[in-house]
Design a protein around this motif. Structure first.
Motif, PDB file in Angstrom:
ATOM      1  N   GLN A  41       0.836  -1.201   0.000  1.00  0.00           N
ATOM      2  CA  GLN A  41       0.000   0.000   0.000  1.00  0.00           C
ATOM      3  C   GLN A  41       0.872   1.253   0.000  1.00  0.00           C
ATOM      4  OE1 GLN A  41      -3.109   0.071   2.939  1.00  0.00           O
ATOM      5  NE2 GLN A  41      -3.564  -2.110   2.714  1.00  0.00           N
ATOM      6  N   ALA A  42       0.269   2.353  -0.353  1.00  0.00           N
ATOM      7  CA  ALA A  42       0.973   3.635  -0.328  1.00  0.00           C
ATOM      8  C   ALA A  42       1.209   4.070   1.112  1.00  0.00           C
ATOM      9  CB  ALA A  42       0.137   4.684  -1.045  1.00  0.00           C
ATOM     10  N   PRO A  43       2.267   4.803   1.368  1.00  0.00           N
ATOM     11  CA  PRO A  43       2.404   5.428   2.685  1.00  0.00           C
ATOM     12  C   PRO A  43       1.197   6.323   2.951  1.00  0.00           C
ATOM     13  CG  PRO A  43       4.442   5.628   1.431  1.00  0.00           C
ATOM     14  CD  PRO A  43       3.399   5.118   0.480  1.00  0.00           C
ATOM     15  N   LYS A  44       0.626   6.163   4.122  1.00  0.00           N
ATOM     16  CA  LYS A  44      -0.571   6.922   4.487  1.00  0.00           C
ATOM     17  C   LYS A  44      -0.210   7.913   5.587  1.00  0.00           C
ATOM     18  CE  LYS A  44      -5.245   6.259   6.387  1.00  0.00           C
ATOM     19  NZ  LYS A  44      -5.013   7.124   7.564  1.00  0.00           N
ATOM     20  N   ASP A  85      -2.916  -2.586  13.439  1.00  0.00           N
ATOM     21  CA  ASP A  85      -1.915  -1.513  13.472  1.00  0.00           C
ATOM     22  C   ASP A  85      -0.521  -2.014  13.110  1.00  0.00           C
ATOM     23  OD1 ASP A  85      -3.575  -0.193  16.400  1.00  0.00           O
ATOM     24  OD2 ASP A  85      -3.864   0.320  14.280  1.00  0.00           O
ATOM     25  N   ALA A  86      -0.395  -3.299  12.899  1.00  0.00           N
ATOM     26  CA  ALA A  86       0.889  -3.839  12.462  1.00  0.00           C
ATOM     27  C   ALA A  86       1.206  -3.277  11.086  1.00  0.00           C
ATOM     28  CB  ALA A  86       0.825  -5.358  12.422  1.00  0.00           C
ATOM     29  N   ALA A  87       2.352  -2.638  10.980  1.00  0.00           N
ATOM     30  CA  ALA A  87       2.702  -1.945   9.739  1.00  0.00           C
ATOM     31  C   ALA A  87       4.123  -1.413   9.849  1.00  0.00           C
ATOM     32  CB  ALA A  87       1.746  -0.772   9.481  1.00  0.00           C
ATOM     33  N   MET A  88       4.592  -0.815   8.776  1.00  0.00           N
ATOM     34  CA  MET A  88       5.836  -0.043   8.797  1.00  0.00           C
ATOM     35  C   MET A  88       5.439   1.400   9.070  1.00  0.00           C
ATOM     36  SD  MET A  88       9.157  -0.043   8.342  1.00  0.00           S
ATOM     37  CE  MET A  88       9.831  -1.196   7.158  1.00  0.00           C
ATOM     38  N   TYR A  89       6.127   2.027  10.008  1.00  0.00           N
ATOM     39  CA  TYR A  89       5.864   3.429  10.321  1.00  0.00           C
ATOM     40  C   TYR A  89       7.065   4.256   9.881  1.00  0.00           C
ATOM     41  CZ  TYR A  89       1.721   1.883  12.654  1.00  0.00           C
ATOM     42  OH  TYR A  89       0.485   1.323  12.895  1.00  0.00           O
ATOM     43  N   LEU A  90       6.770   5.219   9.024  1.00  0.00           N
ATOM     44  CA  LEU A  90       7.814   6.042   8.434  1.00  0.00           C
ATOM     45  C   LEU A  90       7.740   7.452   8.996  1.00  0.00           C
ATOM     46  CD1 LEU A  90       7.325   5.013   4.698  1.00  0.00           C
ATOM     47  CD2 LEU A  90       9.028   4.133   6.282  1.00  0.00           C
ATOM     48  N   CYS A  91       8.888   7.960   9.356  1.00  0.00           N
ATOM     49  CA  CYS A  91       9.013   9.353   9.762  1.00  0.00           C
ATOM     50  C   CYS A  91       9.683  10.094   8.617  1.00  0.00           C
ATOM     51  CB  CYS A  91       9.857   9.455  11.023  1.00  0.00           C
ATOM     52  SG  CYS A  91      10.239  11.135  11.557  1.00  0.00           S
TER      53      CYS A  91
ATOM     54  N   VAL B 101       1.354  15.831   0.965  1.00  0.00           N
ATOM     55  CA  VAL B 101       1.860  14.941  -0.073  1.00  0.00           C
ATOM     56  C   VAL B 101       1.056  13.651  -0.058  1.00  0.00           C
ATOM     57  CG1 VAL B 101       3.853  13.668  -0.917  1.00  0.00           C
ATOM     58  CG2 VAL B 101       4.161  15.931   0.086  1.00  0.00           C
ATOM     59  N   THR B 102       0.572  13.273  -1.219  1.00  0.00           N
ATOM     60  CA  THR B 102      -0.166  12.013  -1.375  1.00  0.00           C
ATOM     61  C   THR B 102       0.647  11.092  -2.262  1.00  0.00           C
ATOM     62  OG1 THR B 102      -2.312  13.121  -1.146  1.00  0.00           O
ATOM     63  CG2 THR B 102      -2.298  10.969  -2.226  1.00  0.00           C
ATOM     64  N   PHE B 103       0.820   9.857  -1.813  1.00  0.00           N
ATOM     65  CA  PHE B 103       1.599   8.879  -2.554  1.00  0.00           C
ATOM     66  C   PHE B 103       0.693   7.916  -3.312  1.00  0.00           C
ATOM     67  CE2 PHE B 103       5.998   9.408  -1.213  1.00  0.00           C
ATOM     68  CZ  PHE B 103       5.867  10.226  -0.107  1.00  0.00           C
ATOM     69  N   GLY B 104       1.189   7.447  -4.437  1.00  0.00           N
ATOM     70  CA  GLY B 104       0.551   6.335  -5.117  1.00  0.00           C
ATOM     71  C   GLY B 104       0.932   5.030  -4.440  1.00  0.00           C
ATOM     72  N   THR B 105       0.347   3.944  -4.900  1.00  0.00           N
ATOM     73  CA  THR B 105       0.588   2.643  -4.266  1.00  0.00           C
ATOM     74  C   THR B 105       1.907   2.010  -4.685  1.00  0.00           C
ATOM     75  OG1 THR B 105      -0.776   1.679  -5.984  1.00  0.00           O
ATOM     76  CG2 THR B 105      -1.828   2.064  -3.855  1.00  0.00           C
TER      77      THR B 105
END
Lengths: 114, 113
Positions: A41-44, A85-91, B101-105
């Motif tokens: 998935q895209a970073p949210k 909530d298991a995921a990669m968290y990016l700063c 910023v919005t990212f694609g998949t």
């Protein structure tokens, strides 16, 4: 080298047990972001700080909180982690320059919830 | 609302073949478009931005406002180009003129030797 650092790189927590992820930066950027990225998935974007101003995304669950005690550090608190909530968290950080908002990312923290 | 669409999850090409990673966007104002890349076991990093009109590692991308596209191209793929590529859009949002910023998949590019 100036950079964005995230600790820990891997975090395992139990269902419902509060957990804190940390991010620090040596870039002196005034904007710091937290993203959640699940597999394929895209970073949210969860929220961001513009200096001390906190901006929460409308669909970020209340379970997620953030603190930014100074320019260099930003924390992500998950009050009661669920399996979802298991995921990669990016700063990430950025510093507005004209109209360009290039983001600098940390390596991420992979959160596992058992 | 702003949206970024990358229709391909995986793109496999042979070494030396041309590459085109597709990106379409939806945004009502004047967008700023980026391509980010993530090599294996490395952090997400900026590859290029439309406003700079630059070529990085042989990659170029042209913003086509009529087609709302920002496709990433390279004439001859190299094995080291294998990575995950994310198209991103920056537009006005939040307070204080902050640009969200919005990212694609993402599209995984696999270059076959």
């Amino acid at each position: 080298d100036a950079m964005v650092i995230q600790n820990p790189r891997y975090q395992v927590t139990q269902f419902g047990k509060p957990v804190t992820l940390s991010c620090s930066q040596t870039l002196n950027h005034n904007v710091m972001y937290w993203y959640q990225q699940k597999s394929s998935q895209a970073p949210k974007l969860l929220f961001h700080y513009y200096d001390k101003d906190f901006n929460n995304e409308a669909d970020t669950p209340d379970n997620f909180q953030s603190r930014r005690p100074n320019t260099s550090f930003c924390f992500l608190d998950i009050r009661s982690p669920g399996l979802g909530d298991a995921a990669m968290y990016l700063c990430a950080t950025s510093s507005p320059s004209g109209f360009t908002y290039e983001q600098y990312f940390g390596p991420g923290t992979r959160l596992t919830v058992t | 609302a702003q949206r970024v669409t990358q229709p391909e999850k995986l793109l496999s090409v042979f070494k030396g073949a041309p590459v085109e990673l597709k990106c379409n966007y939806s945004y009502s104002g004047s967008p700023e478009l980026f391509w980010y890349v993530q090599y294996s076991r490395q952090r997400l990093q900026l590859l290029l931005r439309h406003i700079s009109r630059e070529s990085i590692k042989g990659f170029t991308a042209d913003l086509n406002k009529g087609e709302t596209s920002f496709h990433l191209k390279k004439p001859f793929a190299q094995e080291e180009d294998s990575a995950m590529y994310y198209c991103a859009l920056s537009g006005l949002g939040g307070s204080g003129g902050y640009q969200k910023v919005t990212f694609g998949t993402g599209t995984k590019l696999q270059v076959i030797p």
